[in-house]
Design a protein around this motif. Structure first.
Motif, PDB file in Angstrom:
ATOM      1  N   LYS A 243      61.807  52.127  39.423  1.00  0.00           N
ATOM      2  CA  LYS A 243      62.941  53.041  39.431  1.00  0.00           C
ATOM      3  C   LYS A 243      63.935  52.513  40.554  1.00  0.00           C
ATOM      4  O   LYS A 243      63.711  52.045  41.685  1.00  0.00           O
ATOM      5  N   ASP A 244      64.955  51.899  40.202  1.00  0.00           N
ATOM      6  CA  ASP A 244      66.190  51.410  40.790  1.00  0.00           C
ATOM      7  C   ASP A 244      65.563  50.080  41.480  1.00  0.00           C
ATOM      8  O   ASP A 244      65.894  49.546  42.616  1.00  0.00           O
ATOM      9  N   LYS A 528      70.431  49.550  40.708  1.00  0.00           N
ATOM     10  CA  LYS A 528      70.058  50.382  39.747  1.00  0.00           C
ATOM     11  C   LYS A 528      70.510  50.184  38.243  1.00  0.00           C
ATOM     12  O   LYS A 528      70.011  50.799  37.164  1.00  0.00           O
TER      13      LYS A 528
END
Length: 614
Positions: A243-244, A528
């Motif tokens: 995530k990110d 991101k």
């Protein structure tokens, strides 16, 4: 003359009527599987050793083989266009290792970022198991290996490490648990400088042997991290989603209940929905008298059996239970090697089974077929063992089997290792897949993208095994239904995973262009944006080399496409040429008959009595 022309037309219609079934017979779909032993053509008299890895070492766009001999020597067999097609050219002699060292794994890749293939070799003491694993990296230099300039990591691992791209720079990193640290560590070797870093920031009780993987598990085209762990003495699984750019732990899962032996996890798009499913071979009892294969969908903790029937005639078969580690013989965990042998878009598997009497052990092909009973209806697909493949059955004492595209034609062939080879080594068997169905494929290899044309040292950027890329296609089948398939590239590297540096995705019998082909690569920490690109209207039966350069600008990524004509094209051409020759012969015969009739008519005219002359 009019009667003769009508007769000729009639004969032509009859000819077409006869030829049409002939064409259909020869170019129509055939789905029989036939295997052909081509070991002598590939290796000649060098068909012994332990196949440990695959990769394009000399950047000629042909996949080479890395073979271990005498348990402490590595020989690189380079692909050639002349028989034997694989020749031993580069080797790392056993004298460069300690006298008691045993090679446990080989992982080719680019570890310093110079776009040349290096080779990572793990060893452990002969008298001990892999809990004291030492990592050596031999640096590539102009398609050779410099044994004197190798780097030995200053920490030992408790098991074979996972080679992955932890920080998204498209340079291979080394991940695992060391003997000095309780939490996983990652070692960077960029510029050949050792840099150690804590990987996940928390302690992980790693299972030994592990089946850790670096692959996209949530279909966002960014590779995640999958770990096999131990929880209260039982096998458990941890998924760390990217995530990110940072790995975040999700809810852990456990192995199926009431199983005694858990094999190596494998990941594949089992049902063609674009998501990677978790495949797990198990034994219900300690002796593997009863075996099974379970599947779990991503994000779900429920296990569904996709193969429980190992009975053939009056004989019960099952997986081979793990043996105590020894220096004299290859003992791998229960492992499934995956590949789409019939190009129908659903990956199949190769497994080593032995009968419960212990009298025979051999390789079997597990075909991915539609579900036929209630237990697997939630998945819609299941495995079926092809028991009667005589070429596989003739190889007794098999210890490993995997898929490999021998002739670079997009059709996956088979490599089988068995006991009883020359010089006390394992014997290598190469089986060509003569699958003749009118099926299509797309073969994709994603490179590192660190350079394109102006590479350091003027090298070609093709000889790099890159872990982490994710490939998926979507298209319409012959019935107009949406069809897709996906796969990760080099997701596992430990315990003889024998994964290929490319991905072969079957398209079935639809010759349509691929509507969309997506490729994604890992991203750096804190980023991101997903690094993903899409291509449209890809020609079937093509090999696509994706060069993601520059890494952060997917729109600028380039591809090289190499077309592999289907056998149906050649067969169609042969039949059409035959039809044309046949028609020309018929026309010639009719023309000759017509000429004879004209001559006969002229002679009759010459002998006719002319009343006008009187």
């Amino acid at each position: 003359m009019q009667m003769l022309v009508a007769s000729t037309a009639k004969k032509m219609w009859i000819t077409c009527f006869v030829i049409f079934p002939f064409v259909i017979y020869f170019v129509g779909p055939q789905s029989a599987l036939a295997l052909q032993d081509v070991t002598a053509d590939l290796f000649g008299s060098e068909y012994y050793g332990t196949v440990a890895a695959f990769g394009d070492f000399n950047s000629d766009k042909q996949t080479d083989m890395f073979i271990i001999r005498e348990h402490s020597e590595l020989v690189i067999f380079l692909a050639d266009v002349k028989v034997p097609y694989f020749k031993p050219k580069v080797n790392i002699h056993k004298d460069v290792f300690p006298s008691d060292a045993v090679i446990s794994s080989v992982v080719p890749g680019d570890y310093d970022g110079d776009s040349q293939m290096d080779v990572l070799i793990t060893t452990h003491p002969r008298s001990k198991d892999s809990r004291q694993t030492t990592v050596h990296v031999f640096w590539g230099n102009n398609q050779t290996l410099d044994a004197s300039a190798r780097t030995e990591l200053n920490k030992t691992f408790v098991d074979e490490p996972l080679v992955m791209d932890f920080n998204g720079d498209m340079i291979q990193d080394i991940f695992g648990v060391t003997s000095k640290d309780s939490s996983p560590q990652v070692c960077y070797l960029k510029g050949r400088i050792l840099v150690w870093q804590s990987a996940l920031g928390s302690e992980v009780s790693m299972r030994i042997p592990h089946s850790n993987a670096f692959i996209d598990l949530n279909k966002d085209f960014t590779a995640d991290l999958f770990l096999t762990t131990v929880d209260s003495g039982n096998t458990a699984f941890e998924t760390w989603i990217n995530k990110d750019g940072n790995f975040t732990k999700t809810i852990p899962a456990k192995a199926p209940d009431n199983v005694k032996i858990v094999g190596q996890s494998a990941f594949l798009d089992f049902d063609g929905d674009g998501y990677q499913d978790h495949l797990l071979p198990v034994c219900v009892d300690d002796a593997c008298q009863k075996s099974a294969i379970y599947l779990a969908r991503p994000g779900e903790g429920e296990w569904t059996p996709v193969l429980t029937d190992f009975q053939w005639r009056d004989t019960l078969w099952g997986f081979v239970p793990p043996q105590p580690p020894s220096a004299g013989e290859l003992h791998t965990p229960i492992t499934l090697h995956l590949g789409d042998y019939n190009l129908d878009g659903f990956p199949d598997a190769l497994a080593i089974l032995r009968n419960t009497t212990g009298s025979n052990q051999q390789a079997f092909l597990l075909e991915n077929v539609p579900c036929a009973n209630a237990s697997c209806r939630g998945v819609g697909r299941a495995f079926s063992v092809l028991w009667d493949l005589s070429d596989l059955a003739s190889i007794h004492g098999a210890v490993a089997a995997t898929f490999f595209d021998i002739y670079e034609d997009g059709i996956l062939d088979m490599i089988v290792l068995s006991r009883g080879g020359p010089k006390g080594e394992l014997a290598i068997h190469a089986l060509k897949n003569n699958f003749e169905a009118d099926a299509y494929f797309v073969k994709v290899i994603v490179l590192s993208g660190l350079c394109f044309n102006e590479c350091p040292g003027n090298v070609k950027p093709f000889g790099v095994n890159q872990p982490g890329p994710y490939i998926m296609y979507t298209t319409l089948d012959s019935n107009g239904h949406l069809k897709n398939s996906s796969a990760g590239q080099l997701s596992q590297t430990a315990h003889f995973s024998l994964q290929l540096p490319y991905t072969v995705l079957g398209l079935g019998r639809s010759a349509n262009f691929l509507d969309h082909l997506y490729v994604g690569i890992p991203r750096p920490p804190g980023t991101k944006e997903i690094r993903k690109q899409e291509w449209t209207a890809i020609i079937p039966n093509s090999q696509l080399i994706v060069i993601p350069y520059p890494l952060d600008d997917p729109r600028s990524w380039s591809t090289k496409l190499y077309l592999t004509p289907s056998n149906i094209v050649l067969l169609t051409a042969i039949v059409l040429i035959g039809v044309c020759v046949f028609i020309l012969v018929i026309i010639g015969i009719l023309h000759w008959q017509e000429k004879k009739a004209d001559d006969r008519e002229k002679r009759q005219e010459a002998h006719r009595f002319h009343f006008d002359a009187m």
